[in-house]
Design an enzyme around this catalytic site. Structure first.
Site, PDB file in Angstrom:
ATOM      1  N   GLY A   1       0.844  -1.198   0.000  1.00 38.81           N
ATOM      2  CA  GLY A   1       0.000   0.000   0.000  1.00 38.81           C
ATOM      3  C   GLY A   1       0.874   1.240   0.000  1.00 38.81           C
ATOM      4  O   GLY A   1       2.029   1.204  -0.439  1.00 38.81           O
ATOM      5  N   SER A   2       0.327   2.322   0.519  1.00 42.96           N
ATOM      6  CA  SER A   2       1.024   3.608   0.433  1.00 42.96           C
ATOM      7  C   SER A   2       2.128   3.726   1.482  1.00 42.96           C
ATOM      8  O   SER A   2       2.107   3.047   2.516  1.00 42.96           O
ATOM      9  CB  SER A   2       0.015   4.734   0.631  1.00 42.96           C
ATOM     10  OG  SER A   2      -0.565   4.612   1.915  1.00 42.96           O
ATOM     11  N   TYR A   3       3.046   4.648   1.228  1.00 49.03           N
ATOM     12  CA  TYR A   3       4.113   4.929   2.195  1.00 49.03           C
ATOM     13  C   TYR A   3       3.510   5.392   3.524  1.00 49.03           C
ATOM     14  O   TYR A   3       3.965   4.973   4.597  1.00 49.03           O
ATOM     15  CB  TYR A   3       5.043   6.017   1.620  1.00 49.03           C
ATOM     16  CG  TYR A   3       5.890   6.664   2.676  1.00 49.03           C
ATOM     17  CD1 TYR A   3       6.933   5.958   3.267  1.00 49.03           C
ATOM     18  CD2 TYR A   3       5.637   7.967   3.099  1.00 49.03           C
ATOM     19  CE1 TYR A   3       7.701   6.541   4.263  1.00 49.03           C
ATOM     20  CE2 TYR A   3       6.403   8.554   4.092  1.00 49.03           C
ATOM     21  CZ  TYR A   3       7.432   7.830   4.673  1.00 49.03           C
ATOM     22  OH  TYR A   3       8.185   8.407   5.659  1.00 49.03           O
TER      23      TYR A   3
ATOM     24  N   GLY B   1       2.215   2.451   5.398  1.00 51.89           N
ATOM     25  CA  GLY B   1       3.354   1.592   5.753  1.00 51.89           C
ATOM     26  C   GLY B   1       4.116   2.167   6.942  1.00 51.89           C
ATOM     27  O   GLY B   1       4.508   1.446   7.867  1.00 51.89           O
TER      28      GLY B   1
ATOM     29  N   GLU C   1       5.648  -3.098   1.223  1.00 54.60           N
ATOM     30  CA  GLU C   1       5.789  -2.777  -0.208  1.00 54.60           C
ATOM     31  C   GLU C   1       4.991  -1.498  -0.431  1.00 54.60           C
ATOM     32  O   GLU C   1       3.762  -1.515  -0.355  1.00 54.60           O
ATOM     33  CB  GLU C   1       5.246  -3.914  -1.085  1.00 54.60           C
ATOM     34  CG  GLU C   1       5.652  -5.325  -0.677  1.00 54.60           C
ATOM     35  CD  GLU C   1       7.153  -5.549  -0.627  1.00 54.60           C
ATOM     36  OE1 GLU C   1       7.880  -4.810  -1.321  1.00 54.60           O
ATOM     37  OE2 GLU C   1       7.606  -6.429   0.124  1.00 54.60           O
TER      38      GLU C   1
ATOM     39  N   CYS D   1       2.100   1.080  -8.591  1.00 51.86           N
ATOM     40  CA  CYS D   1       3.251   1.590  -7.840  1.00 51.86           C
ATOM     41  C   CYS D   1       4.441   1.759  -8.765  1.00 51.86           C
ATOM     42  O   CYS D   1       5.329   2.551  -8.503  1.00 51.86           O
ATOM     43  CB  CYS D   1       3.598   0.642  -6.702  1.00 51.86           C
ATOM     44  SG  CYS D   1       3.985  -1.011  -7.287  1.00 51.86           S
TER      45      CYS D   1
HETATM   46  P1  NAD Z   1      -3.419   2.332   1.195  1.00 55.35           P
HETATM   47  O1  NAD Z   1      -2.113   2.461   1.879  1.00 55.35           O
HETATM   48  O2  NAD Z   1      -4.354   3.469   1.268  1.00 55.35           O
HETATM   49  O3  NAD Z   1      -4.204   1.042   1.747  1.00 55.35           O
HETATM   50  C1  NAD Z   1      -3.636  -0.236   1.716  1.00 55.35           C
HETATM   51  C2  NAD Z   1      -4.280  -1.111   2.778  1.00 55.35           C
HETATM   52  O4  NAD Z   1      -3.900  -0.646   4.060  1.00 55.35           O
HETATM   53  C3  NAD Z   1      -5.806  -1.128   2.753  1.00 55.35           C
HETATM   54  O5  NAD Z   1      -6.230  -2.453   2.895  1.00 55.35           O
HETATM   55  C4  NAD Z   1      -6.172  -0.312   3.983  1.00 55.35           C
HETATM   56  O6  NAD Z   1      -7.408  -0.668   4.550  1.00 55.35           O
HETATM   57  C5  NAD Z   1      -5.044  -0.662   4.915  1.00 55.35           C
HETATM   58  N1  NAD Z   1      -4.793   0.286   6.006  1.00 55.35           N
HETATM   59  C6  NAD Z   1      -5.070   1.611   6.053  1.00 55.35           C
HETATM   60  N2  NAD Z   1      -4.648   2.138   7.236  1.00 55.35           N
HETATM   61  C7  NAD Z   1      -4.125   1.112   7.949  1.00 55.35           C
HETATM   62  C8  NAD Z   1      -3.511   1.013   9.235  1.00 55.35           C
HETATM   63  N3  NAD Z   1      -3.360   2.068  10.042  1.00 55.35           N
HETATM   64  N4  NAD Z   1      -3.056  -0.196   9.645  1.00 55.35           N
HETATM   65  C9  NAD Z   1      -3.172  -1.269   8.840  1.00 55.35           C
HETATM   66  N5  NAD Z   1      -3.749  -1.241   7.621  1.00 55.35           N
HETATM   67  C10 NAD Z   1      -4.210  -0.063   7.165  1.00 55.35           C
HETATM   68  O7  NAD Z   1      -3.071   1.958  -0.341  1.00 55.35           O
HETATM   69  P2  NAD Z   1      -4.033   1.862  -1.601  1.00 55.35           P
HETATM   70  O8  NAD Z   1      -4.569   3.211  -1.911  1.00 55.35           O
HETATM   71  O9  NAD Z   1      -4.948   0.723  -1.480  1.00 55.35           O
HETATM   72  O10 NAD Z   1      -2.980   1.452  -2.728  1.00 55.35           O
HETATM   73  C11 NAD Z   1      -2.208   2.371  -3.431  1.00 55.35           C
HETATM   74  C12 NAD Z   1      -0.831   2.506  -2.831  1.00 55.35           C
HETATM   75  O11 NAD Z   1      -0.187   1.228  -2.786  1.00 55.35           O
HETATM   76  C13 NAD Z   1       0.084   3.385  -3.663  1.00 55.35           C
HETATM   77  O12 NAD Z   1       0.873   4.154  -2.814  1.00 55.35           O
HETATM   78  C14 NAD Z   1       0.930   2.380  -4.417  1.00 55.35           C
HETATM   79  O13 NAD Z   1       2.157   2.880  -4.881  1.00 55.35           O
HETATM   80  C15 NAD Z   1       1.098   1.314  -3.388  1.00 55.35           C
HETATM   81  N6  NAD Z   1       1.445   0.024  -3.982  1.00 55.35           N
HETATM   82  C16 NAD Z   1       2.688  -0.489  -3.761  1.00 55.35           C
HETATM   83  C17 NAD Z   1       3.054  -1.680  -4.356  1.00 55.35           C
HETATM   84  C18 NAD Z   1       4.418  -2.279  -4.153  1.00 55.35           C
HETATM   85  O14 NAD Z   1       4.587  -3.466  -4.433  1.00 55.35           O
HETATM   86  N7  NAD Z   1       5.422  -1.533  -3.716  1.00 55.35           N
HETATM   87  C19 NAD Z   1       2.143  -2.347  -5.164  1.00 55.35           C
HETATM   88  C20 NAD Z   1       0.870  -1.794  -5.344  1.00 55.35           C
HETATM   89  C21 NAD Z   1       0.530  -0.620  -4.749  1.00 55.35           C
END
Ligand code: NAD
Length: 496
Positions: free
Chosen positions: A226-228, A231, A249, A283
């Site tokens: 997910g997002s930085y 993370g 990631e 990403c």
């Molecule tokens: P996001 O970070 O908004 O959400 C990802 C997940 O995290 C969701 O399931 C969400 O419910 C959960 N989440 C939110 N807050 C949380 C917390 N405090 N604790 C635990 N879980 C929590 O990301 P998104 O909008 O779904 O995806 C897009 C992002 O993901 C972009 O930044 C993209 O670059 C990144 N991404 C990275 C990769 C990689 O392999 N590096 C691959 C795909 C997407």
């Protein structure tokens, strides 16, 4: 249609929900996919189920677990069309693209067994200490929490789930709240594959559910994509959970460098794909294009013409790209164009909301900004927008490319188009990225290679081929079969 959370091989639901997700197709806003309630206490039930299932699953032989996962592979094959449709409907991405994602679920199982397995192969180390042989053996970690993003709602969680299970861990998966339907279809595959109870569990939920899962005492690892920003939160919140391994990631702000000797037509095509595939919601998408000044005008002219003609539309019509995921994503996309303007970028192509589409959805057109002067403080130049936008820079020297490529804090992918191998070899060291592609675009990776970024893009636990490493613990074993030898007592030991 809604079936509940998947715990102990059963879909379960409850009376009192802590909230609900209204799942709407972003490509067609009148297509209401369903309402997915979520239950915080199911997080703990799922973790408990995974904890209980762990010892038996871990004790199975490698081949016994493989038997189960090959059964899952058969289900993925049978369900590939349904999965692809669910992905297209939940994310809005074109069906042709969703089909490639559904296929990746299948190949992940093959690649884990044919390729990644080498990374956890037991190794005998003769004479690890004088007269004693050593072994490097690998064991599972326990219960793994897998938290997924919306953009590859099946393939990316699956990239953690399969190696985790193959190694003998059990799993609790929380899909993105933007793609709960894919989460359900994915869990239905496990229902059909009939793994032992509690080995794989899925709970629906929002950010708070994700947080509860991450913080559960019985969780031994958090495998997050997910997002930085999220993370980082996970890292901060688990600071005292010393027993948890984190594989984070995260996002990217990826650069493509096109040098003066680049194969130009190829570079233009590859960069176009890299910039706008999945409407920029990968990403690994290209967000910055660095052009050698000698080819810049020619590149920009052609790139602009081609970007203008990319087809955008409904997933069943197989356009090049679909919509953004949500209204908030549109708002962010448009806001960043204003920011770019304020920060003195020239708008070469303005991204707009697309109105006259077959169905009402979150459709936008691609955009291009020309950066007048590189500025590492610029919000536009350093932020991940996650939409179909690129910033173009003109450069003269290789040193300039190093400075710009490394300026955002992210470090996922870079691409370099040149005939000059020595330039590529320099970039390997100088560009702070976890993936470097030579004469190929930034996106579209191989599951047979590691996938993970540096800096804000990852925490040095690359996924894909290498996922099996963070799903296992290397155990150092000294195996001493020599008889007791009184002549070798250490000084000071009196052996009567
Ligand atoms: P996001 O970070 O908004 O959400 C990802 C997940 O995290 C969701 O399931 C969400 O419910 C959960 N989440 C939110 N807050 C949380 C917390 N405090 N604790 C635990 N879980 C929590 O990301 P998104 O909008 O779904 O995806 C897009 C992002 O993901 C972009 O930044 C993209 O670059 C990144 N991404 C990275 C990769 C990689 O392999 N590096 C691959 C795909 C997407």
């Amino acid at each position: 249609m809604y079936r509940g959370d998947f715990i102990n091989n059963q879909f379960v639901t409850n009376e009192l929900a802590d909230g609900e997700i209204k799942d709407i197709c972003p490509a067609r806003l009148d297509d209401e996919i369903g309402v997915f309630p979520f239950f915080r206490k199911h997080v703990f039930r799922a973790v408990e189920a995974a904890r209980r299932a762990y010892p038996r699953w871990a004790q199975l032989t490698w081949d016994e677990r493989k038997g189960y996962l090959l059964r899952l592979k058969e289900v993925f094959i049978q369900e590939a069309d349904r999965m692809a449709l669910a992905i297209a409907r939940d994310t809005g991405k074109p069906l042709w693209e969703a089909k490639t994602e559904a296929q990746a679920l299948i190949s992940k199982i093959d690649i884990t067994y044919s390729h990644s397995v080498r990374l956890i192969k037991e190794e005998k180390v003769e004479q690890a200490l004088p007269g004693i042989d050593g072994y490097i053996r690998y064991k599972p970690r326990g219960v793994m929490a897998v938290i997924g993003p919306f953009n590859f709602p099946a393939h990316l969680p699956n990239g953690h789930v399969i190696p985790a299970l193959a190694m003998g861990n059990t799993v609790v998966f929380k899909p993105s709240e933007q793609t709960p339907y894919v989460g359900q279809v994915y869990a239905e595959c496990f229902e059909k594959a009939r793994l032992p109870d509690g080995v794989f569990n899925m709970i629906q939920g929002d950010a708070e559910s994700g947080r509860a899962l991450v913080l559960a005492e019985e969780v031994d690892g958090v495998l997050f994509t997910g997002s930085y920003e999220v993370g980082l939160k996970i890292k901060q919140e688990t600071l005292t959970h010393y027993w948890k391994i984190l594989a984070l990631e995260m996002g990217g702000k990826n650069a493509t460098v096109v040098w003066e000797d680049a194969p130009l037509e190829k570079a233009i095509y590859e960069t176009l794909i890299g910039s706008y595939l999945t409407a920029g919601q990968r990403c690994s998408c290209t967000s910055r294009i660095l052009l050698h000044e000698r080819i810049a005008d020619q590149f920009i002219d052609r790139f602009y013409q081609l970007a203008k003609k990319l087809t955008i539309g409904y997933y069943e019509d197989n356009p090049f790209m679909g919509p953004l995921i949500s209204e908030a994503a549109i708002e962010k996309y448009l806001r960043f164009q204003e920011i770019a303007k304020r920060e003195n970028c020239e708008s070469l192509m303005r991204g707009k909301v697309l109105e006259n589409t077959k169905y009402k959805g979150y459709y936008v057109t691609p955009s291009i900004n020309l950066v007048q002067s590189f500025n590492r403080q610029s919000i536009y130049q350093k932020s991940e927008i996650f939409g179909p936008n690129v910033a173009i820079y003109r450069v003269r020297t290789y040193e300039e490319t190093v400075e710009i490529v490394n300026a955002t804090g992210y470090g996922l992918v870079a691409a370099l188009f040149t005939k000059d191998r020595s330039l590529y070899q320099s970039a390997l060291l100088d560009y702070k990225v976890g993936l470097l592609n030579w004469n190929r675009t930034t996106n579209g990776s191989s599951s047979k290679l590691p996938f993970g970024g540096m800096l804000k893009s990852g925490n040095d636990r690359p996924s894909a081929d290498f996922a099996i490493q963070y799903c296992s613990i290397p155990v150092a074993c000294l195996e001493d079969m020599t008889p007791f030898d009184r002549s070798k007592l250490l000084p000071g030991v009196v052996w009567d």
